[in-house]
Design an enzyme around this catalytic site. Structure first.
Site, PDB file in Angstrom:
ATOM      1  N   LYS A  92       3.838 -15.960  -1.787  1.00  0.00           N
ATOM      2  CA  LYS A  92       4.462 -15.815  -3.101  1.00  0.00           C
ATOM      3  C   LYS A  92       3.328 -15.651  -4.096  1.00  0.00           C
ATOM      4  O   LYS A  92       2.592 -16.601  -4.369  1.00  0.00           O
ATOM      5  CB  LYS A  92       5.316 -17.046  -3.437  1.00  0.00           C
ATOM      6  CG  LYS A  92       5.829 -17.026  -4.873  1.00  0.00           C
ATOM      7  CD  LYS A  92       6.641 -18.260  -5.233  1.00  0.00           C
ATOM      8  CE  LYS A  92       6.734 -18.384  -6.751  1.00  0.00           C
ATOM      9  NZ  LYS A  92       7.528 -19.543  -7.183  1.00  0.00           N
ATOM     10  N   THR A 104      12.547 -27.038  -9.699  1.00  0.00           N
ATOM     11  CA  THR A 104      12.724 -28.100 -10.678  1.00  0.00           C
ATOM     12  C   THR A 104      14.186 -28.536 -10.823  1.00  0.00           C
ATOM     13  O   THR A 104      14.474 -29.737 -10.921  1.00  0.00           O
ATOM     14  CB  THR A 104      12.170 -27.648 -12.050  1.00  0.00           C
ATOM     15  OG1 THR A 104      10.891 -27.067 -11.854  1.00  0.00           O
ATOM     16  CG2 THR A 104      12.050 -28.814 -13.002  1.00  0.00           C
TER      17      THR A 104
END
Lengths: 67, 273
Positions: free
Chosen positions: B108, B219
């Site tokens: 990523k 998150t």
């Protein structure tokens, strides 16, 4: 011979001549860390032949949580 | 969402760089209250890919491999990131270190250009992507909704794009739905994973209803009061959004139309007689 190098941003004095010796001196498991020297990746197999010089900047990293 | 797409042509299962991926939820491993909660949340999410990172190891701690062993026990594919890198050079070196540590060529790719927004530096991103693809990496670029950047990344050899919904950690949801819809329409056959900015399962469902292929979260799950339940809630929302997309949403209208048939309404026209 003693060299001053920076390991993960911290100045340190070492008798290690190669990156492989430095990794071992720090007590890191050989396969548990990856390394870079002066901003460039050094593969595990090249650490033994990678000689250290004064003021080298060494990064030694390991797996961490990430997003 | 408010616009129906034409009949979806996307195949039922998600394929990323030739690998068939069962789950359309990708989950980050950071910010959980404990390793146990992290592993519970991964299991509850049904994720088949989790993101990880590399960080400076402290002398004699050797703590990193313990974490990796824990992730390995989950039997999921790991996708390391280059989080925190600000230049192509940093990102390239970090990607190489991650490939050696995690034994995967998936990366990523993050090249951050702004401290306040953690916005990708699209120029640095493209430069790093080109180098890493030449070095044999399967690059998953964390990008914005910018069409030209997306085009260039595709040309560079990125088979998957990961546009943000909103800045990392903000939980604001799809900040620019119009641009994201344009991106989806412009790249009908490129796997597009919404990465960053998702705060609620409804945001993830909205992205999936728009036709995005998957959602990457961290998150919103890790900082929930109950991360394990939230992981399951996201999994349900993503599955629902995907089903809705495949079913084909109705078109939005400006005027009301009755859903109950008008013909045969009792007393219809009674007042006029």
């Amino acid at each position: 011979m003693q060299l001053k190098v920076f390991v993960n941003g911290e100045a340190t004095v070492t008798s290690a001549a190669t990156l492989a010796e430095l990794v071992a001196q720090f007590g890191f498991a050989e396969t548990g860390v990856a390394t870079a020297l002066n901003g460039d990746f050094v593969p595990r197999g090249a650490r033994q032949s990678t000689r250290l010089a004064g003021n080298d900047k060494v990064e030694i990293v390991s797996p961490r949580q990430g997003g | 969402m408010n616009t129906a797409l034409p009949n979806p042509r996307t195949p039922p299962s998600l394929t990323l760089y030739g690998v068939s991926v069962p789950s359309r939820l990708l989950l980050g491993t950071a910010l959980y209250p404990s390793p146990k909660v992290m592993t519970d949340a991964v299991k509850a999410s049904g994720a088949s890919i989790v993101t990880v990172s590399v960080r400076r190891e402290s002398a004699r701690a050797n703590s990193g491999m313990g974490f990796f062993e824990l992730v390995r026990s989950l039997n999921v594919r790991v996708m390391p990131n280059t989080a925190g890198c600000r230049t192509p050079r940093e990102a390239i070196a970090t990607a190489h270190m991650a490939r050696e540590l995690f034994a995967t060529d998936w990366i990523k790719l993050e090249v951050i250009g702004n401290d306040d927004t953690l916005q990708p530096d699209l120029f640095g991103l493209l430069e790093a992507a080109r180098t890493l693809i030449a070095d044999g990496f399967k690059v998953f670029p964390y990008t914005t909704e910018d069409l030209i950047a997306a085009e260039r990344l595709r040309e560079a050899g990125c088979e998957v794009l990961m546009p943000w919904a909103a800045p990392i950690g903000t939980g604001r949801g799809l900040a620019n739905p119009y641009a994201l819809r344009s991106l989806r329409t412009y790249f009908p056959d490129t796997p597009l994973i919404i990465d960053a900015g998702i705060g609620a399962p409804s945001h993830a469902a909205a992205a999936m209803e728009m036709g995005f292929d998957a959602v990457l979260l961290n998150t919103a799950v890790a900082r929930a009061a109950d991360p394990t339940r939230m992981a399951a809630a996201f999994a349900a929302a993503i599955a629902a959004g995907r089903s809705a997309f495949e079913a084909g949403l109705m078109e939005m209208r400006d005027t009301a139309t009755p859903s109950t048939p008008v013909a045969g309404t009792p007393f219809f026209g009674l007042d006029k007689s």
